[in-house]
Write an enzyme that holds these catalytic residues in place. Structure first.
Site, PDB file in Angstrom:
ATOM      1  N   GLU A 179       0.811  -1.232   0.000  1.00  0.00           N
ATOM      2  CA  GLU A 179       0.000   0.000   0.000  1.00  0.00           C
ATOM      3  C   GLU A 179       0.838   1.272   0.000  1.00  0.00           C
ATOM      4  O   GLU A 179       0.521   2.247   0.675  1.00  0.00           O
ATOM      5  CB  GLU A 179      -1.009  -0.047   1.167  1.00  0.00           C
ATOM      6  CG  GLU A 179      -1.916  -1.271   1.016  1.00  0.00           C
ATOM      7  CD  GLU A 179      -2.925  -1.488   2.142  1.00  0.00           C
ATOM      8  OE1 GLU A 179      -2.841  -0.787   3.163  1.00  0.00           O
ATOM      9  OE2 GLU A 179      -3.792  -2.358   1.983  1.00  0.00           O
ATOM     10  N   GLU A 187      -6.471  -9.903  -3.076  1.00  0.00           N
ATOM     11  CA  GLU A 187      -7.230  -9.918  -1.814  1.00  0.00           C
ATOM     12  C   GLU A 187      -8.723  -9.730  -2.081  1.00  0.00           C
ATOM     13  O   GLU A 187      -9.376  -8.915  -1.418  1.00  0.00           O
ATOM     14  CB  GLU A 187      -6.735  -8.798  -0.872  1.00  0.00           C
ATOM     15  CG  GLU A 187      -5.246  -8.811  -0.613  1.00  0.00           C
ATOM     16  CD  GLU A 187      -4.799  -7.782   0.435  1.00  0.00           C
ATOM     17  OE1 GLU A 187      -5.661  -7.158   1.072  1.00  0.00           O
ATOM     18  OE2 GLU A 187      -3.575  -7.630   0.606  1.00  0.00           O
TER      19      GLU A 187
END
Ligand SMILES: *[C@@H]1O[C@H](CO)[C@@H](O)[C@H](O)[C@H]1NC(C)=O
Ligand SMILES: *[C@@H]1O[C@H](CO)[C@@H](O)[C@H](O)[C@H]1NC(C)=O
Ligand SMILES: *[C@@H]1O[C@H](CO)[C@@H](O)[C@H](O)[C@H]1NC(C)=O
Ligand SMILES: *[C@@H]1O[C@H](CO)[C@@H](O)[C@H](O)[C@H]1NC(C)=O
Ligand SMILES: *[C@@H]1O[C@H](CO)[C@@H](O)[C@H](O)[C@H]1NC(C)=O
Ligand SMILES: *[C@@H]1O[C@H](CO)[C@@H](O)[C@H](O)[C@H]1NC(C)=O
Ligand SMILES: *[C@@H]1O[C@H](CO)[C@@H](O)[C@H](O)[C@H]1NC(C)=O
Length: 561
Positions: A335, A438
């Site tokens: 991220e 994910e």
């Protein structure tokens, strides 16, 4: 006359004399094929519009444009669109240039007559050259009059002029969209196989019995698992019946493996890895670092300068020397489009250095960036497709070798499939492996809706030619799952579990059997993977295995009796 020429086209197409007839036939009967083109370089001139402009093209062939003048006098290009319907997938693209500043994030927005505004796509536009914007939308309800306009992301249009060229809006029906997916699956996930059966003298064997069984699937399709799977036989059995790939939800994260400085504890990860090894599952390594300070170990948050640099280096060395070669991927710096813990403390090149050190420590693992809100939406200014591409390019220029593109896929709105495909189109131009890492659907939706949206996302991901693997984020705990479970705690399917089971079945080759034809051939179409073939004739029989790997051509296999 019309029906005569259509019939002629069909015949010419079918007998293969004139394949352009197929397009005439196909285009009239089924509409145009999806155009996967994408560009990520800023060009001196725009390319022609996709689909000749689609429904933006008027009768005289021009693409109309309305200009909305704001209070400050700046122009905001806009298109007025009539009668958009909720059953349609709309693919939008255009080329954008700005004046008044060097570079700005430009967003295409659709305003519908229910007063909703939705992001259709974004591009990082520049002064002096043209950037490609590609996206699209699906509506919840039809809209009689809609406006599609381009805006600076900050909304304060203080003097930036946005120029647009080669705009295109192409509608696809649900059936057309699915047909394009099926076509990609047929050509990219499956392959034709011809088995030639002969005897040792080289004679064809006609009428030999052939049976084919798929032993393993090539496409990695899996789920996150948690330490709850250790010693839990029902959970293990449930997992292995379905999946060939896994990722550890939290057990490799720094806060788990080193809760206090120097107190390394790999117990959970080791136990989970034993399960992985014992069952020939492929595992992603997630993650080495996470740029979000709130999930960085508190003792690391206290470090600065050389102390932090040396702690980070030890983290990489310890983790990677322990598990070298065991994980196919590492999410190096999770991220990093949204957070910058390490850059703030170690300087702008922190991630570049991490990628380099990690690659040296495990040279055969693919080093991934992993990010949310790239695929899921275009509303998030921190994680636009163009910002992802520029970070990936930076890494490459700094010498990164085996790089991968991780797209988390935590969907919190109805999936915008045309946007999802457009984002993949742009990312695919980098020619790097792309994984959905994910995938889940937010728990704000009920189980039934989660299942419907999940199916849409999985079909889009699996059928996209350059997606190399899909991971669900559905690790099971006594309290449930992160956002979405596939089953209840007794492993009874929820609706989303039914979807996964149905798709797993659809995406595998059913056991097939038959006899060789007059040429001693047996032909079938199979999903990529490992196969066992059994052939028998009279009192002779033989068995062989083979791999059906990716390829554009028919696979030929010789079997001798
Ligand atoms: C939208 O549909 C209505 C009713 O069918 C029709 O009268 C109108 O002309 C259409 N508008 C456009 C812009 O196509
Ligand atoms: C537009 O975006 C740029 C860059 O994001 C920003 O600096 C600026 O304040 C915004 N407004 C305009 C139009 O300049
Ligand atoms: C390591 O982790 C395991 C699992 O969480 C725990 O049971 C064990 O006590 C830990 N070991 C040490 C030395 O802290
Ligand atoms: C971090 O630093 C603060 C203030 O110096 C201290 O109170 C705290 O105990 C430290 N935390 C850790 C985990 O070392
Ligand atoms: C986006 O990044 C900015 C600056 O790094 C940060 O302030 C903001 O919170 C981020 N937004 C999201 C949604 O992460
Ligand atoms: C970061 O790396 C780039 C390319 O490797 C280099 O040119 C630049 O000087 C580095 N910046 C810093 C602050 O170290
Ligand atoms: C198999 O059948 C052929 C003739 O059909 C015969 O010649 C041969 O001996 C048989 N072989 C065995 C191992 O039974």
């Amino acid at each position: 006359m019309v029906s005569f020429s259509l019939a002629l086209s069909l015949i010419l197409c079918l007998i293969g004399i004139d394949t352009t007839s197929c397009c005439i036939f196909r285009c009239t009967a089924e509409g145009p094929w999806y155009d996967f083109s994408a560009y990520t370089e800023c060009k001196p001139d725009p390319e022609p519009p996709l689909y000749n402009g689609g429904i933006l093209q008027s009768e005289n062939g021009e693409i109309p444009m309305a200009y909305d003048t704001t209070e400050t006098g700046a122009h905001r290009p806009a298109f007025v669109l009539g009668n958009l319907t909720e059953t349609t997938r709309y693919s939008f693209s255009c080329w954008v240039q700005i004046q008044g500043t060097d570079s700005a994030l430009i967003r295409a927005v659709l305003a519908t007559d229910d007063s909703k505004f939705r992001c259709v796509g974004t591009t990082t536009a520049q002064n002096g050259c043209w950037s490609f914007l590609k996206g699209g939308f699906i509506l919840d309800a039809s809209s009689k009059t809609s406006v599609l306009f381009l805006q600076n992301t900050t909304n304060e249009v203080d003097g930036i002029e946005i120029l647009v060229a080669s705009a295109s809006l192409q509608p696809f029906s649900v059936e057309q969209w699915e047909m394009h997916q099926q076509d990609n699956i047929r050509t990219k996930r499956k392959r034709m196989v011809v088995i030639h059966v002969s005897d040792t003298q080289g004679n064809r064997v006609i009428g030999a019995s052939v049976s084919v069984q798929q032993l393993a699937k090539d496409f990695p399709f899996g789920s996150a698992i948690a330490s709850t799977i250790v010693g839990n036989l029902p959970y293990q059995a449930w997992f292995l019946e379905r999946f060939n790939a896994a990722v550890f939800e939290n057990e490799l994260k720094w806060y788990t493996t080193e809760p206090q400085p120097g107190k390394l504890n790999y117990t959970l990860a080791d136990e989970m890895l034993e399960f992985i090894r014992a069952n020939k599952v492929v595992a992603r390594g997630h993650n080495i670092f996470w740029e979000n300070p709130s999930v960085t170990p508190s003792w690391v948050r206290n470090l600065t300068g050389d102390d932090l640099r040396s702690a980070a280096k030890s983290r990489i060395q310890s983790l990677m020397s322990r598990y070298k070669g065991e994980f196919v991927h590492w999410d190096v710096n999770n991220e990093m489009l949204h957070f910058d813990f390490y850059e703030q403390r170690l300087g702008p090149n922190a991630s570049l250095e991490f990628f380099g050190t990690a690659q040296q420590a495990d040279p055969l693992a693919t080093m991934f960036m992993n990010e949310f809100n790239v695929l899921e939406t275009c509303d998030d200014v921190n994680s636009t497709v163009d910002s992802y591409i520029s970070r990936l390019r930076e890494l490459k220029e700094a010498g990164a070798v085996l790089q991968g593109i991780g797209l988390e896929g935590h969907f919190f709105t109805k999936p915008n499939l045309p946007l999802m495909r457009a984002v993949l189109d742009k990312l695919a131009t980098l020619d790097l492996p792309i994984w959905l890492t994910e995938v889940d659907i937010n728990h704000i939706f009920d189980h039934q809706t989660q299942a419907i949206y999940l199916e849409e996302v999985l079909r889009e991901g699996f059928s996209y030619p350059f997606v190399n693997g899909i991971m669900l984020w559905t690790a099971l705990h006594p309290y449930g799952c992160y956002e979405m479970c596939l089953t209840d705690e007794d492993f009874h399917n929820l609706p989303s579990g039914d979807v996964v089971d149905r798709l797993l079945q659809e995406w595998e080759t059913k056991e097939t059997a038959g006899v060789t034809d007059d040429h001693g051939l047996y032909t079938f179409s199979g999903f990529l993977g490992e196969y066992k073939v059994s052939v028998s004739y009279a009192n002779k029989s033989t068995e062989t295995t083979f791999s059906l790997g990716r390829g554009d051509e028919t696979k030929h296999l010789n079997v001798q009796l």
